[in-house]
Scaffold this active site. Structure first.
Site, PDB file in Angstrom:
ATOM      1  N   ASN A 161     132.128  17.264  17.915  1.00 46.63           N
ATOM      2  CA  ASN A 161     130.898  16.589  17.511  1.00 46.63           C
ATOM      3  C   ASN A 161     130.373  15.855  18.741  1.00 46.63           C
ATOM      4  O   ASN A 161     130.884  14.788  19.104  1.00 46.63           O
ATOM      5  CB  ASN A 161     131.227  15.622  16.366  1.00 46.63           C
ATOM      6  CG  ASN A 161     130.018  14.834  15.901  1.00 46.63           C
ATOM      7  OD1 ASN A 161     128.929  14.933  16.479  1.00 46.63           O
ATOM      8  ND2 ASN A 161     130.202  14.049  14.863  1.00 46.63           N
ATOM      9  N   ARG A 187     129.570  20.518  15.338  1.00 47.62           N
ATOM     10  CA  ARG A 187     128.552  19.866  14.535  1.00 47.62           C
ATOM     11  C   ARG A 187     127.252  19.929  15.332  1.00 47.62           C
ATOM     12  O   ARG A 187     127.186  19.446  16.466  1.00 47.62           O
ATOM     13  CB  ARG A 187     128.920  18.411  14.279  1.00 47.62           C
ATOM     14  CG  ARG A 187     127.836  17.745  13.500  1.00 47.62           C
ATOM     15  CD  ARG A 187     127.983  16.273  13.457  1.00 47.62           C
ATOM     16  NE  ARG A 187     126.866  15.730  12.680  1.00 47.62           N
ATOM     17  CZ  ARG A 187     126.517  14.470  12.706  1.00 47.62           C
ATOM     18  NH1 ARG A 187     127.173  13.615  13.442  1.00 47.62           N
ATOM     19  NH2 ARG A 187     125.499  14.052  11.991  1.00 47.62           N
ATOM     20  N   GLU A 201     133.167  15.074   7.190  1.00 50.68           N
ATOM     21  CA  GLU A 201     132.297  16.121   7.731  1.00 50.68           C
ATOM     22  C   GLU A 201     133.092  17.094   8.590  1.00 50.68           C
ATOM     23  O   GLU A 201     132.834  18.294   8.590  1.00 50.68           O
ATOM     24  CB  GLU A 201     131.176  15.473   8.565  1.00 50.68           C
ATOM     25  CG  GLU A 201     130.155  14.769   7.699  1.00 50.68           C
ATOM     26  CD  GLU A 201     129.372  13.697   8.431  1.00 50.68           C
ATOM     27  OE1 GLU A 201     129.959  12.634   8.719  1.00 50.68           O
ATOM     28  OE2 GLU A 201     128.191  13.915   8.717  1.00 50.68           O
ATOM     29  N   ARG A 220     117.684   1.170  12.287  1.00 50.19           N
ATOM     30  CA  ARG A 220     116.462   1.966  12.076  1.00 50.19           C
ATOM     31  C   ARG A 220     115.681   1.417  10.885  1.00 50.19           C
ATOM     32  O   ARG A 220     116.274   1.030   9.885  1.00 50.19           O
ATOM     33  CB  ARG A 220     116.819   3.424  11.769  1.00 50.19           C
ATOM     34  CG  ARG A 220     117.228   4.212  12.969  1.00 50.19           C
ATOM     35  CD  ARG A 220     117.628   5.629  12.579  1.00 50.19           C
ATOM     36  NE  ARG A 220     118.942   5.918  13.092  1.00 50.19           N
ATOM     37  CZ  ARG A 220     119.767   6.825  12.577  1.00 50.19           C
ATOM     38  NH1 ARG A 220     119.399   7.540  11.540  1.00 50.19           N
ATOM     39  NH2 ARG A 220     120.945   7.021  13.105  1.00 50.19           N
ATOM     40  N   HIS A 272     122.534  14.642   7.709  1.00 49.66           N
ATOM     41  CA  HIS A 272     123.808  14.318   7.032  1.00 49.66           C
ATOM     42  C   HIS A 272     124.183  15.383   5.999  1.00 49.66           C
ATOM     43  O   HIS A 272     124.962  15.116   5.083  1.00 49.66           O
ATOM     44  CB  HIS A 272     123.735  12.980   6.257  1.00 49.66           C
ATOM     45  CG  HIS A 272     123.670  11.752   7.102  1.00 49.66           C
ATOM     46  ND1 HIS A 272     122.980  10.629   6.710  1.00 49.66           N
ATOM     47  CD2 HIS A 272     124.223  11.449   8.290  1.00 49.66           C
ATOM     48  CE1 HIS A 272     123.100   9.687   7.628  1.00 49.66           C
ATOM     49  NE2 HIS A 272     123.847  10.174   8.609  1.00 49.66           N
TER      50      HIS A 272
END
Ligand code: AMP
Length: 398
Positions: free
Chosen positions: A7, A90, A385, A240, A179
């Protein structure tokens, strides 16, 4: 079978080596500060973590060191790099064409390069990781697993933004969603735990971490999601803003003379929980501060829980009902106060949680926090994940 999952972020490279037969992690670690120094934390299963500071000018150099560690006598878990059967990457963005996890070929790499303009932060490191593997472990099959691909079945009226259509056609401006690997994984685990086919369930999955997104999963497919063209849209996040009136952006740029880069920096790094509270992007700190009476910390948390409620209401309406609600990721898995607030006053919708189970949940395993007899089942499901990527890699690499 051993599968390495990579990743790659802009200055980091996370890795996990899986033994697929046993479903276990043999070793994992993180390279950080790539391009600006370099550190590696490597952990062989069962051992204490090994840490080193080492110059990591590029992702390729970082991978080289990871491979050395994986087959080193001291920290290693394999005797030869050739023991790695496949690599799963990923990849945050698959654009319009990569609609499913896919075996990596030259043409896949070319396509990923062509969509770097809409994925400027995460595209280049992912491509660098793929190319480094091609060079350093040639012949080992590689698979790309995209955050966006879970959303490939979303209908156009949910992904087209109401701006001139040519921006979609010519510039690829649309909701992509992110996601996806996490939402896909937890919805599968949930169905398994409920003992019901995923294809018969209406689920809302709340991935609440530093970045947060909420997805409606109907009959095993994502039908809507809160993140959009970028991971900026949706609920308030650590730093964010999430969704705001777009005119606020142009107004501020004119008023303050901000460049697009400065404005992006404000919206991505200085907003959200941090921006509102003025204290922290970390939910733990804000919970503590709010409990001590800090108004803005409390305000930031209220914006978050109310935002999550809005999506739950909206997605329940879109699916004509709801069977299960899932909380996952750092906040979803750990912050019982956030789960409690989100689920309060939702009994009209069938969501009722058991306060005691919610507070005294078992960490690290799927856990049912529904009140007895609640129409909607509410679960905490730890996301994984990397394991999902490993499963896709096993399925597609050979
Ligand atoms: P993530 O991006 O999934 O790592 O989630 C990070 C967020 O989870 C931060 O806001 C943390 O405050 C929150 N969090 C709360 N409890 C924990 C915990 N025990 N471990 C990790 N993150 C936590």
């Amino acid at each position: 079978m051993k599968i390495l999952v990579l990743n790659a972020g802009s200055s980091s490279l996370k890795y996990q080596l899986f033994n697929m037969e046993a479903g276990t992690v043999l070793a994992k670690g993180t390279c950080e500060r790539i391009g600006a120094g370099g550190t590696i934390t490597h952990k062989k299963s069962g051992d204490e973590p090994f840490f080193e500071e080492i110059d990591l000018p590029t992702h390729a150099v970082a991978l080289e060191r990871v491979l050395e560690l994986l087959d080193s006598p001291e920290h290693g878990v394999i005797s030869d790099i050739g023991d790695i059967d496949a690599v799963g990457h990923r990849v945050a963005h698959g654009g319009e064409k990569c609609r499913e996890s896919t075996k990596i070929t030259e043409s896949v790499i070319k396509y990923l390069e062509s969509i770097v303009p809409i994925n400027p932060l995460h595209g280049p490191p992912a491509i660098a990781g793929i190319k480094a593997c091609t060079e350093q472990i040639p012949g080992t099959p590689q698979v790309a697993v995209f955050d966006t691909s879970f959303y490939s079945d979303i209908e156009d009226f949910r992904y087209i933004y109401p701006i001139p259509y040519e921006f979609y056609e010519k510039d690829g401006i649309r909701r992509y969603g992110f996601h996806g690997t996490s939402h896909r994984y937890v919805s599968r685990v949930l169905a398994d735990r409920l003992g019901r086919p995923l294809e018969e369930l209406r689920i809302i999955t709340c991935h609440l971490g530093n970045g947060s997104s909420i997805t409606a999963v109907e009959n095993g497919k994502a039908i809507d999601t809160s993140m959009g063209f970028t991971p900026q849209e949706g609920i308030i996040m650590g730093t964010r803003s999430g969704s705001i009136d777009p005119t606020v952006v142009t107004y501020l740029m004119k008023l303050k003379g901000y460049t697009p880069e400065q404005m992006e920096d404000i919206l991505n790094k200085k907003s959200g929980l941090l921006g509102v509270s003025g204290i922290s992007n970390d939910c733990r700190n804000l919970t503590e501060a709010a409990e001590k009476g800090d108004k803005r910390a409390g305000l930031a948390l209220n914006i978050m829980t109310n935002g999550i409620k809005r999506y739950i209401g909206a997605y329940t309406a879109e699916m004509n009902g709801l069977d299960a609600l899932v909380f996952t990721a750092g906040i979803g898995e750990n912050q019982y106060n956030i789960r409690r607030e989100v689920c309060s006053n939702m009994s009209w919708l069938g969501i009722e949680i058991d306060e005691d189970k919610n507070e005294n949940f078992k960490r690290g395993v799927p856990f049912d926090i529904s009140a007895e007899g609640a129409k909607v089942r509410t679960w905490i499901i730890p996301t994984d994940e990397e394991y999902m990527i490993a499963l896709d890699t096993k399925r597609l690499a050979f």
